[in-house]
Write an enzyme that holds these catalytic residues in place. Structure first.
Site, PDB file in Angstrom:
ATOM      1  N   PRO A 189       0.835  -1.200   0.000  1.00  0.00           N
ATOM      2  CA  PRO A 189       0.000   0.000   0.000  1.00  0.00           C
ATOM      3  C   PRO A 189       0.876   1.260   0.000  1.00  0.00           C
ATOM      4  CG  PRO A 189      -0.831  -1.585   1.575  1.00  0.00           C
ATOM      5  CD  PRO A 189       0.470  -2.120   1.063  1.00  0.00           C
ATOM      6  N   GLU A 190       0.465   2.263  -0.758  1.00  0.00           N
ATOM      7  CA  GLU A 190       1.245   3.488  -0.857  1.00  0.00           C
ATOM      8  C   GLU A 190       0.613   4.554   0.041  1.00  0.00           C
ATOM      9  OE1 GLU A 190       2.085   4.052  -5.096  1.00  0.00           O
ATOM     10  OE2 GLU A 190       2.298   1.889  -5.331  1.00  0.00           O
ATOM     11  N   LYS A 221       4.466   5.469   4.810  1.00  0.00           N
ATOM     12  CA  LYS A 221       3.639   4.266   4.785  1.00  0.00           C
ATOM     13  C   LYS A 221       3.513   3.640   6.179  1.00  0.00           C
ATOM     14  CE  LYS A 221       5.307   3.674   0.129  1.00  0.00           C
ATOM     15  NZ  LYS A 221       6.071   2.834  -0.796  1.00  0.00           N
ATOM     16  N   ASN A 280       4.894   2.561  -6.151  1.00  0.00           N
ATOM     17  CA  ASN A 280       5.097   2.169  -7.544  1.00  0.00           C
ATOM     18  C   ASN A 280       4.003   2.613  -8.507  1.00  0.00           C
ATOM     19  OD1 ASN A 280       6.946   0.997  -9.323  1.00  0.00           O
ATOM     20  ND2 ASN A 280       5.513  -0.703  -9.616  1.00  0.00           N
ATOM     21  N   ARG A 338      11.224  -2.277 -10.356  1.00  0.00           N
ATOM     22  CA  ARG A 338       9.760  -2.306 -10.353  1.00  0.00           C
ATOM     23  C   ARG A 338       9.238  -1.920 -11.734  1.00  0.00           C
ATOM     24  NH1 ARG A 338       7.852  -1.159  -5.125  1.00  0.00           N
ATOM     25  NH2 ARG A 338       5.867  -1.969  -5.861  1.00  0.00           N
TER      26      ARG A 338
END
Ligand code: ZN
Length: 269
Positions: free
Chosen positions: A2-3, A53, A169, A259
């Protein structure tokens, strides 16, 4: 993982359950933390906030619970202890009269004196948080002048929590698309106008993603990307081969800084 937008939405959900309430039940799976649960149990929760985060749950008496979900940690909510899903043993349980929250899988959990949080290794390295309302474009532009960022490319910088906390990402692809910048550009080579576009996109995109979140569909574990896609909509992320929304090329996928990154060579230069 989760961002920032998902973590801030989680902080809102936890706040609804915990803030201004007394913790009626606290349980850790870790024996050392379990022995210290009295620092939380029976105390009133003052605030729950997201920082990058990480989530910080501050209680009266001067203690703060630090949690970071990493790749696989996820929260579940229930009306009471018996209603918690038995998918696994929760690493942490926090209950008030309003309900129960539980953290599963492999998060980081630690207890800190609130006035010593600055020494927490993750928090001490964070740059400006793109979802913190006090952070504006001016603050980001000033932070971009930090010498150690100068020679690094945008694909790397936009995953670095020291550059912009809360980034991740999917946000990386979307921010670069909005700013019309190639992920291969190096920070020190950006013109003043390009830096401004980057700073504005770093604030706009995560904040739009956060506003698109709905309480009843909070992301958890690996589901968060699906939820985010449905709520926020991605212009380029995971749209390999689609026409660019600006009509000047097709979206390509590249692996950058380990990524997946999605971008358009037509408009991102
Ligand atoms: Zn394009």
């Amino acid at each position: 993982m989760p961002e920032g937008p998902e973590t801030h939405a989680l902080a809102d959900r936890l706040s609804t359950l915990l803030v201004d309430e007394t913790l009626t039940h606290v349980r850790f799976i870790d024996p050392a933390l379990q022995r210290r649960r009295d620092l939380l149990e029976g105390r009133r929760v003052r605030a729950v906030e997201a920082r990058g985060k990480a989530l910080l749950t501050a209680v009266e008496g001067g203690w703060t619970l630090y949690t970071h979900s990493h790749l696989f940690g996820f929260w579940r909510f229930a009306e009471d202890l018996d209603a918690l899903p038995d998918v696994a043993l929760p690493r942490l349980v926090l209950a008030t009269v309003r309900g129960v929250s539980a953290l599963y899988a492999a998060p980081s959990i630690s207890l800190w004196r609130t006035d010593a949080l600055g020494a927490q290794p993750y928090l001490s390295k964070l740059g400006p948080d793109v979802l913190d309302p006090v952070v504006d474009a001016k603050a980001l532009l000033a932070h971009m002048r930090t010498p150690r960022f100068a020679r690094r490319n945008l694909a790397v910088l936009l995953l670095d929590q020291a550059f912009a906390a809360g980034m991740g990402n999917y946000l990386r692809s979307e921010v670069l698309f909005q700013a019309r910048l190639s992920p291969h550009r190096v920070l020190q080579d950006l013109a003043a106008g390009e830096r401004r576009r980057l700073a504005n996109a770093l604030l706009d995109v995560p904040r739009r993603a956060y506003r698109a979140k709905h309480d009843d569909a909070l992301p958890s574990g690996k589901d968060y990307l699906e939820t985010t896609r449905a709520q926020f909509g991605f212009e380029v992320f995971e749209r390999k081969g689609d026409p660019c929304p600006r009509g000047d090329g097709r979206i390509i996928e590249e692996r950058l800084a380990g990524r997946r990154l999605y971008w358009c060579r037509g408009c991102q230069i």
